[in-house]
Design a protein around this motif. Structure first.
Motif, PDB file in Angstrom:
ATOM      1  N   VAL A 190       0.868  -1.173   0.000  1.00  0.00           N
ATOM      2  CA  VAL A 190       0.000   0.000   0.000  1.00  0.00           C
ATOM      3  C   VAL A 190       0.909   1.227   0.000  1.00  0.00           C
ATOM      4  O   VAL A 190       1.955   1.236   0.657  1.00  0.00           O
ATOM      5  CB  VAL A 190      -0.945   0.014   1.214  1.00  0.00           C
ATOM      6  N   ALA A 191       0.532   2.222  -0.781  1.00  0.00           N
ATOM      7  CA  ALA A 191       1.304   3.458  -0.829  1.00  0.00           C
ATOM      8  C   ALA A 191       0.859   4.357   0.315  1.00  0.00           C
ATOM      9  O   ALA A 191      -0.328   4.503   0.587  1.00  0.00           O
ATOM     10  CB  ALA A 191       1.108   4.162  -2.168  1.00  0.00           C
ATOM     11  N   ILE A 192       1.831   4.948   1.014  1.00  0.00           N
ATOM     12  CA  ILE A 192       1.521   5.836   2.133  1.00  0.00           C
ATOM     13  C   ILE A 192       2.168   7.188   1.910  1.00  0.00           C
ATOM     14  O   ILE A 192       3.200   7.314   1.241  1.00  0.00           O
ATOM     15  CB  ILE A 192       1.994   5.250   3.479  1.00  0.00           C
ATOM     16  N   ARG A 193       1.555   8.201   2.472  1.00  0.00           N
ATOM     17  CA  ARG A 193       2.133   9.544   2.466  1.00  0.00           C
ATOM     18  C   ARG A 193       1.684  10.250   3.731  1.00  0.00           C
ATOM     19  O   ARG A 193       0.647   9.924   4.320  1.00  0.00           O
ATOM     20  CB  ARG A 193       1.700  10.334   1.225  1.00  0.00           C
ATOM     21  N   ASP A 203       3.409  15.939   9.927  1.00  0.00           N
ATOM     22  CA  ASP A 203       3.611  14.489   9.932  1.00  0.00           C
ATOM     23  C   ASP A 203       4.762  14.095   9.020  1.00  0.00           C
ATOM     24  O   ASP A 203       5.473  13.122   9.291  1.00  0.00           O
ATOM     25  CB  ASP A 203       2.330  13.779   9.486  1.00  0.00           C
ATOM     26  N   GLU A 204       4.956  14.827   7.937  1.00  0.00           N
ATOM     27  CA  GLU A 204       6.012  14.493   6.988  1.00  0.00           C
ATOM     28  C   GLU A 204       7.385  14.568   7.633  1.00  0.00           C
ATOM     29  O   GLU A 204       8.268  13.756   7.341  1.00  0.00           O
ATOM     30  CB  GLU A 204       5.931  15.439   5.786  1.00  0.00           C
ATOM     31  N   ASP A 205       7.568  15.527   8.536  1.00  0.00           N
ATOM     32  CA  ASP A 205       8.865  15.669   9.201  1.00  0.00           C
ATOM     33  C   ASP A 205       9.173  14.468  10.096  1.00  0.00           C
ATOM     34  O   ASP A 205      10.337  14.123  10.302  1.00  0.00           O
ATOM     35  CB  ASP A 205       8.882  16.955  10.043  1.00  0.00           C
ATOM     36  N   LYS A 206       8.143  13.828  10.650  1.00  0.00           N
ATOM     37  CA  LYS A 206       8.342  12.718  11.594  1.00  0.00           C
ATOM     38  C   LYS A 206       8.190  11.347  10.951  1.00  0.00           C
ATOM     39  O   LYS A 206       8.468  10.331  11.604  1.00  0.00           O
ATOM     40  CB  LYS A 206       7.335  12.847  12.739  1.00  0.00           C
ATOM     41  N   LEU A 207       7.752  11.303   9.697  1.00  0.00           N
ATOM     42  CA  LEU A 207       7.373  10.022   9.089  1.00  0.00           C
ATOM     43  C   LEU A 207       8.549   9.062   8.977  1.00  0.00           C
ATOM     44  O   LEU A 207       8.439   7.894   9.353  1.00  0.00           O
ATOM     45  CB  LEU A 207       6.752  10.264   7.711  1.00  0.00           C
ATOM     46  N   SER A 208       9.679   9.518   8.460  1.00  0.00           N
ATOM     47  CA  SER A 208      10.796   8.604   8.214  1.00  0.00           C
ATOM     48  C   SER A 208      11.301   7.979   9.508  1.00  0.00           C
ATOM     49  O   SER A 208      11.583   6.772   9.563  1.00  0.00           O
ATOM     50  CB  SER A 208      11.937   9.338   7.496  1.00  0.00           C
ATOM     51  N   GLN A 209      11.400   8.768  10.580  1.00  0.00           N
ATOM     52  CA  GLN A 209      11.871   8.229  11.855  1.00  0.00           C
ATOM     53  C   GLN A 209      10.859   7.248  12.443  1.00  0.00           C
ATOM     54  O   GLN A 209      11.233   6.197  12.974  1.00  0.00           O
ATOM     55  CB  GLN A 209      12.141   9.359  12.840  1.00  0.00           C
TER      56      GLN A 209
END
Length: 697
Positions: free
Chosen positions: A414-417, A423-429
């Motif tokens: 599933v593709a997520i964003r 939220d984008e700033d914290k997503l990778s961590q």
């Protein structure tokens, strides 16, 4: 305040590690709670005790966490500490189930008397058999009017194979909806437990002895056959009395050896059979010293031999699961295989040294601190921020590595964003922490579609993972359909010219090139050929044309899909002594490829995967029909152990994005599959029209 002693064992031989496995709804968690209640560890199922350090006071959330994660619950049965590892029943959480088996020394299969044995449970049984795990069966809900103990035992024997025999049989009165459970008879001990108002073991009624007599004879014969005492068979054949304690000891040995699998009858609602199971766990399950040591290697890969379950040995422990607690941070569930683990001690962890935090053990719905954990036992370890599920803890002066168990490959994408800029700033961590907790998840960023794709084992696994992202890590994500990376190629040879001429005073741009384009076989990539003669395109600009062609191929020329598998021949062009440059000829190369595409027919290509499906033979026909409906081409089938069939097929990726969900329905939970990219093939026109209508292209 409730003052209860922390369950503690004096040595490895006083420990039993038992994994409860089985399908969702069979009653594993209810059974664990009933055992905790019977052992005096909780006042009522799911209660939060005073005097415990509670990390989650919400009973509903505790139950939800247990349904998708591996949990451990220690109880004391006499002088023996029994660690009950409650594994998830959903097929999506097979990784946590295998972690439970790595931490356990025996498996208790929990089967509902109403539902029987499904295909997934049979596969789990065979998985345990493959690693030599001792197994027993607990049949729950025997007090239900529709429960048929004899029938479910017969289904267990059919599904699990030889060695499955009832050790206890329920006694019932009446029939149909008026049938009542009145007792439980131990076939080896011959103790009868009266649940109709009597107290404790009494003599079994004659009608039950007559009815269950053949079962007892079969059981005793099986135990004697497995016994090393040859005189038992002689005495039995001569009609002599056999000491029940001696038979129980032989039964214990047969279970530990994996040749005998006792079936117990239970009702957690009324407590029927719970005390009997408590008594059986220390008797029938092997202690950690009797189980083979998992494979261990040095950092350079050399195997290490001779390790045993010894509290004085070198430290060897493995992280079975990791989670994040809102109060203490990262918490790791650890099984100690050798040595003794202590708090605030340096340990070696995948290449680095870290210091352990506090050690604790679960107690009811909370935890209690402990001063040390010996070989064979389990505990929770705080403050190991780099710990990942499957990692090994060892002494810094003697780093070792326990081979991890096999993690299933995720097959549902599933593709997520990120739902917002915050939220984008914290997503990778947050995703990195999620992957460390659950190796069954994968994250891939598709360079062609530019989507962040999260791969899971199924919808329940995905939902639980997204829920953790939001509620544990405070990151909200939105999901979208996965875009399949389509490509394009030329179907016939053609020519193109690129004219990049800009001369409006001052320094301009000048680059002209002419190319021939020919299609190549699948997977060939770009073959760039230089056929320039007479220096019409200076040597230093030939590579510039190639750069431009490659850049345009990556961007595509029609629907934005990359161009692949071409031979591009540069055969003519013109240059200017002042205005020609590297960039001018790169642009000319781009224009030439676009010009060639405008005069040619392009073919859209779709990815095709090799799909390998393992399924129960009974569902082979349904799987083959389903693959054909997905435009799949079966390339071979072969038989596998346990009545399984392996099917290999080539299937367009567009048709199997949700195959992880749909195969379970088609194969009734008995199918598993893997997939690998094979090649790109021309997309049929009708499918292309369907994609265009849906906006995929």
């Amino acid at each position: 305040m409730v003052d209860r002693a922390v369950p503690r064992a004096d040595g490895p031989r006083d420990i039993r590690n038992v994994a409860l496995v089985g399908p969702t709804g069979a009653g594993k968690t209810s059974l664990v709670e009933a055992l905790l209640l019977a052992a005096g560890e909780i006042r009522r199922p799911g209660s939060v005790e005073e005097g415990t350090t509670v990390s989650d006071h919400d009973e509903v959330e505790v139950r939800q966490r247990r349904s998708v994660h591996l949990t451990v619950n220690p109880i004391m049965v006499g002088d023996v500490k029994v660690n009950l590892l409650d594994t998830p029943g959903y097929a999506d959480f097979v990784g946590a189930m295998r972690a439970g088996l790595r931490g356990a020394d025996a498996a208790l299969f929990v089967i509902s008397a109403l539902d029987g044995v499904d295909g997934r449970t049979r596969m789990l049984w065979e998985e345990c058999a493959a690693v030599g795990m001792p197994r027993a069966v607990a049949v729950t809900r025997i007090d239900h009017p529709r429960a048929d103990f004899d029938a479910v035992v017969a289904r267990c024997q059919e599904a699990f194979g030889p060695g499955v025999h009832p050790a206890y049989v329920p006694a019932t009165r009446g029939s149909g909806d008026h049938r009542t459970l009145v007792g439980l008879w131990g076939l080896v001990s011959e103790r009868y437990h009266d649940y109709s108002g009597g107290e404790g073991p009494v003599s079994a009624p004659d009608w039950l002895r007559e009815q269950a007599g053949p079962l007892r004879e079969t059981l005793i014969e099986e135990v004697i056959t497995e016994s090393e005492d040859e005189s038992l068979m002689e005495r039995y054949m001569e009609g002599g009395e056999l000491d029940p304690d001696l038979l129980i000891n032989d039964l214990k040995e047969a279970v530990a050896a994996g040749g005998f699998h006792p079936v117990l009858a239970l009702s957690t609602t009324h407590g029927v059979g719970v005390s009997e199971l408590l008594r059986e766990l220390p008797l029938s399950c092997p202690d950690p010293t009797r189980r083979p040591f998992p494979p261990v290697t040095r950092p350079d890969g050399r195997p290490v031999e001779g390790l045993t379950c010894d509290p004085d040995g070198p430290l060897v422990a493995q992280v079975l699961s990791t989670s994040t607690d809102p109060y203490v941070g990262r918490v790791s569930l650890v099984r100690v295989f050798s040595g003794t683990l202590r708090p605030d001690t340096d340990v070696h962890l995948h290449g680095n040294d870290e210091r352990t935090g506090a050690l604790s053990v679960p107690l009811g719905s909370g935890v209690r601190p402990v001063g040390e954990v010996i070989a064979g036992d389990l505990c929770l370890v705080a403050k190991l921020p780099e710990a990942r599920t499957g990692d090994t803890l060892s002494a810094p002066e003697r780093p070792l590595r326990v081979s991890p168990w096999r993690f299933p490959d995720p097959t549902l994408p599933v593709a997520i964003r990120a739902a917002s800029a915050g939220d984008e700033d914290k997503l990778s961590q947050a995703v990195a922490r999620l992957l460390a907790e659950d190796p069954s998840l994968r994250l891939r960023v598709n360079e062609e579609t530019h989507q962040m794709v999260l791969w899971s084992l199924g919808e329940a696994h995905l939902d639980a993972s997204l829920d953790r992202l939001e509620h544990r890590y405070g990151v909200r994500v939105e999901t979208e359909d996965v875009l399949v990376p389509l490509r394009e190629t030329f179907t016939v040879p053609c020519q193109g010219e690129g004219r990049n001429v800009k001369q409006s005073g001052g320094h301009g741009e000048y680059g002209v090139c002419r190319i021939r384009v020919e299609p190549l076989e699948s997977g060939a990539g770009l073959e760039f050929v230089d056929r320039i003669t007479g220096g019409v395109v200076p040597r230093q600009y030939v590579s510039s044309v190639e750069k431009g062609v490659r850049a345009q191929m990556a961007e595509g020329v029609a629907d934005g899909h990359p161009l692949v598998d071409l031979r591009v021949t540069l055969y003519d062009g013109r240059a200017h002594s002042v205005d020609s440059s590297d960039m001018a000829f790169q642009k000319a190369g781009r224009l030439a490829l676009r010009d060639a595409a405008a005069s040619s027919e392009l073919s859209v290509l779709e990815p095709v995967d090799t799909v390998t499906v393992e399924v129960d033979d009974a569902h082979l026909g349904a799987v083959l029909s389903d693959l054909a409906a997905r435009r799949g081409r079966v390339v071979g089938t072969e038989t596998a152990p346990g009545g399984q069939v392996v099917v290999r097929a080539e299937v367009p990726e567009l048709e199997i994005l949700r195959y992880a969900v749909e195969l379970r329905s088609v194969a009734h939970g008995t199918g598993v599959f893997t997939l690998d990219y094979l090649r790109h093939e021309p997309l049929p026109a009708q499918v292309s029209h369907r994609l265009a209508a849906s906006g995929h292209q």
